[in-house]
Design an enzyme around this catalytic site. Structure first.
Site, PDB file in Angstrom:
ATOM      1  N   HIS A   1      -4.964  -7.777   1.096  1.00 34.61           N
ATOM      2  CA  HIS A   1      -4.313  -6.480   1.131  1.00 34.61           C
ATOM      3  C   HIS A   1      -3.509  -6.259   2.411  1.00 34.61           C
ATOM      4  CE1 HIS A   1      -3.696  -2.361  -0.115  1.00 34.61           C
ATOM      5  NE2 HIS A   1      -4.104  -1.939   1.068  1.00 34.61           N
TER       6      HIS A   1
ATOM      7  N   TYR B   1      -2.868  11.373   0.632  1.00 34.21           N
ATOM      8  CA  TYR B   1      -3.416  11.286  -0.725  1.00 34.21           C
ATOM      9  C   TYR B   1      -3.335  12.644  -1.421  1.00 34.21           C
ATOM     10  CZ  TYR B   1      -5.342   6.656   0.256  1.00 34.21           C
ATOM     11  OH  TYR B   1      -5.482   5.327   0.552  1.00 34.21           O
TER      12      TYR B   1
ATOM     13  N   ASP C   1       0.851  -1.184   0.000  1.00 33.94           N
ATOM     14  CA  ASP C   1       0.000   0.000   0.000  1.00 33.94           C
ATOM     15  C   ASP C   1       0.895   1.246   0.000  1.00 33.94           C
ATOM     16  OD1 ASP C   1      -3.113   0.597   0.491  1.00 33.94           O
ATOM     17  OD2 ASP C   1      -1.962   2.036   1.657  1.00 33.94           O
TER      18      ASP C   1
END
Length: 452
Positions: A430, A371, A233
């Site tokens: 994940h 982000y 990630d």
């Protein structure tokens, strides 16, 4: 209901939708996951000194104890949740389902005990050090083996250091978990800036490149002249940037979410024209990527553009929990099963340990800014998701079946010219270290054995 009858308007709308899809794919070349930027693009190395300022190299012990008042307030807020009407479908296509969220809230308010994980955290050696103006929190557990290989392991979003706690003992004490003494690691697990117990940046620019420079400084500060790095990630984004910077001491990296999608595949996903010459593994990866592009980008788009708007996450525990659960379909299904009484890989306490850490540290919004920083403060971005970055140092890859995409060996070999290990895993998704700590630890031992 709006009915579009004009051919001109219809054509313009379809063009806008195509442009929006293209923008979504380009936007998330910044990932939660992997972006293609060079160390020269953004982010500065940590300076050894600056005129008029004093560099603080101190490494300070750290423990955390949530106040009884904070925990009581958490339970009160959960009890006061104003619930929405239920979804109108019998699946998760409209988002996190009401039944799952209600059961999570019930357990969180009545049965969950934060003090258990708090005790486990405080039993670990934790520290704070200031790097580039931000307090960086990290766990550092040293093996009893004097020849242990240091590894820095970076979490992602919506995770935290909670993800990696299960792999600490298997890595530092391998003989107790089926490994060899020669496979031992010294383990360093930092909290990303704005996440967990690390400080919240007060200036712009804390993207994966800058974090990578900070991690290199951290390892230097700890006295490590040779080490390896691991991440998935955002952890992969940071780890690959470390590899691009290629400090002298970094021997190699391991990732469980590689940037390995070839340019031709990325273009096909953008155009919708599926290649006809894909292998079975490549077809499966293509389907996984298409599903995620079509259904899984909502949270990343919001945080890439408007993270400050997410006030509700710092005000409502249940709102925070729902947002953190809605990351990817397979992880959500695993979590939903846990709250339905079918625990596998992750328990209800595992999930709430992570969510409660976000709540008690008030980091939902500050974590979301990573982000935005990557979308706005990395000027060179390829319009491709999971793009190869051009890493030249040794790389090991563990491809998990329930990851956002399971990187085929063929793509991985193209992306990493010095691929030293590739394994297609039988189980896991994940949050690999969190879900499958035994196999994950075995993968790290095997991956780095040749670099010791």
């Amino acid at each position: 209901m709006l009915v579009i009858s004009s051919p001109t308007v219809r054509s313009a709308l379809l063009g806008s939708l195509r442009a929006m899809r293209a923008f979504s794919l380009g936007l998330l070349a910044l990932p939660c996951f992997a972006q293609a930027v060079s160390s020269a693009d953004v982010g500065r190395p940590i300076s050894t000194s600056s005129e008029g300022s004093v560099r603080d190299d101190a490494i300070r012990p750290f423990t955390f104890h949530a106040s009884d008042e904070a925990l009581a307030d958490l339970r009160r807020r959960i009890a006061a949740t104003k619930w929405p009407s239920p979804e109108l479908v019998d699946d998760a296509s409209q988002g996190v389902q009401l039944t799952t969220t209600r059961e999570l809230a019930r357990y969180w308010q009545s049965d969950y005990n934060w003090r258990k994980v708090e005790k486990r955290l405080n039993a670990l050696p934790q520290f704070i050090t200031t790097i580039d103006g931000v307090d960086i929190h990290f766990i550092r557990v040293r093996s009893k083996n004097p020849n242990a290989l240091p590894v820095i392991i970076t979490h992602g979003w919506p995770g935290s250091i909670i993800e990696q706690m299960k792999i600490i003992d298997p890595l530092t004490n391998p003989t107790a978990h089926g490994g060899k003494a020669s496979d031992a690691f010294d383990v360093v697990i930092p909290s990303l800036p704005g996440h967990g117990f690390s400080g919240k940046p007060t200036d712009l620019g804390w993207n994966p490149v800058r974090v990578a420079h900070a991690w290199i400084e951290l390892m230097n500060r700890l006295g490590y002249s040779r080490y390896v790095a691991q991440g998935g990630d955002w952890g992969n984004a940071v780890t690959e940037q470390m590899a691009l910077i290629a400090p002298r001491g970094l021997l190699g990296i391991h990732t469980n979410m590689p940037g390995a999608v070839p340019a031709g595949i990325a273009q096909a996903l953008l155009s919708g024209e599926r290649p006809t010459n894909l292998s079975t593994d490549e077809n499966r990866a293509y389907d996984q990527l298409k599903f995620f592009y079509d259904n899984g980008l909502g949270y990343a788009q919001e945080m890439s553009h408007r993270p400050q708007t997410l006030y509700a996450m710092d005000d409502s525990p249940v709102g925070l929990a729902a947002w953190l659960l809605d990351h990817d379909a397979r992880s959500y299904a695993l979590i939903a099963r846990a709250f339905a009484g079918e625990e596998e890989g992750l328990t209800r306490d595992d999930i709430l340990d992570n969510i409660t850490l976000y709540w008690l540290t008030n980091t939902a919004v500050s974590a979301s800014r990573l982000y935005w920083e990557t979308a706005h403060n990395v000027p060179t971005r390829q319009i491709a998701f999971f793009a190869p970055t051009g890493v030249k140092i040794p790389v090991a890859v563990s491809a998990y079946p329930d990851e956002l995409y399971t990187a085929p060996r063929s793509w991985t070999e193209q992306a990493y010219p010095k691929l030293i290990h590739y394994n297609r895993m039988a189980k896991g998704g994940h949050f690999a270290a969190w879900e499958q700590p035994q196999s994950f630890s075995e993968e790290l031992r095997e991956s780095f054995r040749s670099l010791r």
